[in-house]
Design an enzyme around this catalytic site. Structure first.
Site, PDB file in Angstrom:
ATOM      1  N   LEU A  64     -12.130  15.189  -1.105  1.00 51.56           N
ATOM      2  CA  LEU A  64     -11.752  13.763  -0.960  1.00 51.56           C
ATOM      3  C   LEU A  64     -12.469  13.461   0.064  1.00 51.56           C
ATOM      4  O   LEU A  64     -11.915  12.189   0.613  1.00 51.56           O
ATOM      5  CB  LEU A  64     -10.061  13.925  -1.090  1.00 51.56           C
ATOM      6  CG  LEU A  64      -9.526  14.427  -2.407  1.00 51.56           C
ATOM      7  CD1 LEU A  64      -8.132  14.466  -2.235  1.00 51.56           C
ATOM      8  CD2 LEU A  64      -9.958  13.560  -3.477  1.00 51.56           C
ATOM      9  N   ARG A  65     -13.117  13.934   0.820  1.00 55.51           N
ATOM     10  CA  ARG A  65     -13.789  13.216   1.873  1.00 55.51           C
ATOM     11  C   ARG A  65     -12.932  12.489   3.091  1.00 55.51           C
ATOM     12  O   ARG A  65     -13.344  11.523   3.782  1.00 55.51           O
ATOM     13  CB  ARG A  65     -14.689  12.189   1.519  1.00 55.51           C
ATOM     14  CG  ARG A  65     -15.787  12.626   0.456  1.00 55.51           C
ATOM     15  CD  ARG A  65     -16.752  13.755   0.954  1.00 55.51           C
ATOM     16  NE  ARG A  65     -17.847  14.056  -0.235  1.00 55.51           N
ATOM     17  CZ  ARG A  65     -18.221  15.175  -0.381  1.00 55.51           C
ATOM     18  NH1 ARG A  65     -17.798  16.268   0.125  1.00 55.51           N
ATOM     19  NH2 ARG A  65     -19.270  15.258  -1.150  1.00 55.51           N
ATOM     20  N   ASN A  95     -14.477  20.877   3.903  1.00 58.93           N
ATOM     21  CA  ASN A  95     -15.748  20.328   4.358  1.00 58.93           C
ATOM     22  C   ASN A  95     -15.954  18.907   4.823  1.00 58.93           C
ATOM     23  O   ASN A  95     -16.610  18.027   4.301  1.00 58.93           O
ATOM     24  CB  ASN A  95     -17.144  20.901   3.866  1.00 58.93           C
ATOM     25  CG  ASN A  95     -17.005  20.346   2.142  1.00 58.93           C
ATOM     26  OD1 ASN A  95     -15.953  19.915   1.749  1.00 58.93           O
ATOM     27  ND2 ASN A  95     -18.332  20.361   1.789  1.00 58.93           N
ATOM     28  N   LYS A 148     -11.330  28.838   2.572  1.00 62.18           N
ATOM     29  CA  LYS A 148     -12.757  28.657   1.927  1.00 62.18           C
ATOM     30  C   LYS A 148     -13.907  29.067   2.766  1.00 62.18           C
ATOM     31  O   LYS A 148     -13.915  28.503   3.915  1.00 62.18           O
ATOM     32  CB  LYS A 148     -12.803  27.072   1.591  1.00 62.18           C
ATOM     33  CG  LYS A 148     -14.368  26.584   1.199  1.00 62.18           C
ATOM     34  CD  LYS A 148     -14.676  27.068  -0.297  1.00 62.18           C
ATOM     35  CE  LYS A 148     -16.153  26.472  -0.505  1.00 62.18           C
ATOM     36  NZ  LYS A 148     -16.068  25.306  -1.030  1.00 62.18           N
ATOM     37  N   HIS A 234     -17.128  28.010  -8.724  1.00 68.08           N
ATOM     38  CA  HIS A 234     -18.066  27.675  -9.490  1.00 68.08           C
ATOM     39  C   HIS A 234     -19.133  28.581  -9.967  1.00 68.08           C
ATOM     40  O   HIS A 234     -20.357  28.231  -9.577  1.00 68.08           O
ATOM     41  CB  HIS A 234     -18.884  26.380  -8.856  1.00 68.08           C
ATOM     42  CG  HIS A 234     -19.037  26.318  -7.325  1.00 68.08           C
ATOM     43  ND1 HIS A 234     -19.437  27.480  -6.848  1.00 68.08           N
ATOM     44  CD2 HIS A 234     -18.723  25.434  -6.533  1.00 68.08           C
ATOM     45  CE1 HIS A 234     -19.593  27.103  -5.461  1.00 68.08           C
ATOM     46  NE2 HIS A 234     -19.099  25.758  -5.239  1.00 68.08           N
ATOM     47  N   ASP A 304     -15.093  20.077  -8.865  1.00 65.16           N
ATOM     48  CA  ASP A 304     -15.993  20.116  -7.671  1.00 65.16           C
ATOM     49  C   ASP A 304     -16.293  18.831  -7.289  1.00 65.16           C
ATOM     50  O   ASP A 304     -17.289  18.557  -7.059  1.00 65.16           O
ATOM     51  CB  ASP A 304     -17.175  21.151  -7.809  1.00 65.16           C
ATOM     52  CG  ASP A 304     -17.924  21.200  -6.482  1.00 65.16           C
ATOM     53  OD1 ASP A 304     -17.374  20.708  -5.395  1.00 65.16           O
ATOM     54  OD2 ASP A 304     -18.829  21.913  -6.687  1.00 65.16           O
ATOM     55  N   GLY A 323     -24.002  17.248  -5.114  1.00 60.80           N
ATOM     56  CA  GLY A 323     -22.534  16.730  -5.634  1.00 60.80           C
ATOM     57  C   GLY A 323     -22.337  15.762  -6.528  1.00 60.80           C
ATOM     58  O   GLY A 323     -22.916  14.427  -6.475  1.00 60.80           O
TER      59      GLY A 323
HETATM   60  O1  DOR Z   1     -22.576  20.042  -4.987  1.00 63.46           O
HETATM   61  C1  DOR Z   1     -21.763  20.421  -3.982  1.00 63.46           C
HETATM   62  N1  DOR Z   1     -21.196  19.270  -3.285  1.00 63.46           N
HETATM   63  N2  DOR Z   1     -21.698  21.536  -3.829  1.00 63.46           N
HETATM   64  C2  DOR Z   1     -20.802  21.875  -3.018  1.00 63.46           C
HETATM   65  O2  DOR Z   1     -20.768  23.122  -2.356  1.00 63.46           O
HETATM   66  C3  DOR Z   1     -20.357  20.979  -1.667  1.00 63.46           C
HETATM   67  C4  DOR Z   1     -20.230  19.761  -2.462  1.00 63.46           C
HETATM   68  C5  DOR Z   1     -20.104  18.634  -1.427  1.00 63.46           C
HETATM   69  O3  DOR Z   1     -19.127  18.751  -0.489  1.00 63.46           O
HETATM   70  O4  DOR Z   1     -20.770  17.466  -1.364  1.00 63.46           O
END
Ligand code: DOR
Length: 443
Positions: A64-65, A95, A148, A234, A304, A323
């Protein structure tokens, strides 16, 4: 006469053991009765004739950034997308910027859910090489779904790639750890084989089958040695799915909507909007993922959901951000797979309900049973609708599935008795709360 807050009347109720014609009542935020409730009363009665009543579906893998870049996504926008798409619960990855790697940031993140989240949210904590000593305590903090570990590098700078550090992480506590499994050494060794500006399909050559397999083999060896439960996120290759079949006593796994829906033709069509980690691969792996869904090797399906700006997705490969968005589209697309006969509704309820609840220990989520949270996703399997970019409420504003026509669509999302989405309209207030897990402290 029995009185409830809400009765869903006359639907086909998807129980863990099969589909039953029944009414379902919610009171005080919990499921209060399932059966023939013709004699009962409720403040709100919803006619569900011709509809399926599913457990409130869970996406255990979203980014969700938040904190991060509000132009791409926030808790408020991402969870609004979730309920519009039929999800009652999501588990949010760590992350972010900054990353959720200590108790202070975790507390701030939890506090940020109140008044912002439209669905319930579980929180991941990230492992780094510098917080290993704190992980045993962090994993028991309220609302933590799991630790994680990025064992291969992806978006952000979280990385624990060497065996000694991975073993230290696994010896640090006892709950199930979630892994991004790609072998970092092979990733770095192969990087010079590719040059900037090459076609996007090179993404799956760089991050090849052996990179994924090697990562999983190494993780399983250490998990076996330390006897630490693992969840491989995944899983993207036929080889890993076969291999993991030999570790069912300590390992569970997830496959992604994208790996069940897209093959390498997507690179030519979607360019950067097909780039994700681990990558979309050829049809052999998609078929293997479906076989593993059908024979029970797969425990969870996630999206994801990993939004990025259009600018970041349109950079030449390999600088394309990896992503894809999916929080709003995973349920319609999985329902479309049900309509196509690839899985049944009870299996979908298992993969996005009882499965994640069991793997992560979400005690009152994921199944329709008296006493569980009053979380429900109502779906209309006859509804046909095409996914469009204009429907996406994540500020980044795109979906790799634009133009995909779905048969089957979520028509209502209920979170602990609150109807938060009905017929594409978000209703009421953001009532989302942090999720409680087994083995964690109470908030
Ligand atoms: O494609 C991805 N995007 N794989 C990941 O492991 C992280 C994710 C992201 O946070 O953009």
């Amino acid at each position: 006469m029995d009185r409830y807050d809400l009765i869903l009347k006359g639907g086909q109720v998807v129980m863990p053991w099969g589909v039953e014609a029944a009414d379902l009542a919610i009171a005080g935020g919990r499921i209060a009765a399932i059966g023939d409730l013709r004699m009962a009363e409720a403040a709100q009665v919803v006619d569900c004739k011709g509809l399926h009543v599913m457990p409130g579906l869970i996406d255990p893998h979203v980014h969700l950034r938040d904190p991060g870049d509000p132009k791409v996504e926030t808790i408020a926008t991402g969870t609004k997308a979730a309920v519009l798409g039929g999800l009652a619960t999501v588990f949010d990855m760590p992350n972010t910027a900054p990353a959720i790697t200590d108790a202070v940031r975790l507390d701030a993140k939890r506090a940020g859910l109140a008044g912002a989240a439209w669905c319930d949210v579980g929180l991941y904590v990230g492992a780094t090489k510098t917080n290993i000593a704190a992980l045993a305590e962090l994993e028991h903090q309220p609302n933590v779904c799991a630790i994680k570990v990025f064992a291969g590098s992806s978006t952000g700078d979280m990385l624990v790639e060497d065996d000694a550090s991975l073993e230290a992480v696994m010896r640090s506590g006892h709950r199930r750890i979630c892994y991004h499994s790609e072998d970092e050494y092979r990733l770095q060794a192969r990087k010079p084989m590719f040059t900037p500006g090459m076609p996007h399909r090179n993404h799956m050559e760089w991050r090849d089958v052996e990179t994924a397999m090697l990562g999983t083999r190494r993780l399983m060896a250490i998990a076996r040695r330390t006897n630490r439960p693992a969840h491989i996120l995944h899983v993207s290759t036929a080889e890993e799915l076969d291999y993991l079949g030999g570790f069912r006593d300590i390992a569970t796994c997830e496959v992604l909507l994208n790996h069940l829906t897209q093959t390498d033709e997507a690179y030519d069509r979607l360019k950067g909007y097909a780039v994700m980690n681990p990558p979309i691969r050829d049809a052999r792996h998609l078929e293997a993922a479906w076989a593993a869904v059908r024979d029970g090797r797969v425990d969870c399906v996630g999206s994801d959901h990993a939004p990025h700006s259009r600018e970041a997705k349109e950079r030449p490969w390999p600088n394309t951000a990896a992503g894809l968005t999916g929080i709003q589209t995973i349920v319609p697309l999985m329902l479309d797979h049900v309509s196509a006969g690839r899985l049944s509704l009870p299996r979908l309820a298992d993969l996005m309900g009882t499965g994640p609840a069991r793997v992560y220990g979400a005690l009152t989520k994921g199944r329709l049973a008296v006493g569980y949270d009053g979380d429900v996703t109502v779906v209309d399997m006859k509804r046909q609708r095409t996914i469009e970019d204009s429907w996406i409420v994540s500020p980044c504003g795109w979906t790799p599935f634009a133009g995909h026509r779905c048969t089957g669509w979520p028509t209502m999302t209920i979170v602990r008795g609150n109807v938060v989405m009905r017929e594409d309209e978000v209703l009421g207030a953001p009532v989302g709360a942090p999720v409680a897990f087994a083995d964690t402290a109470r908030a």
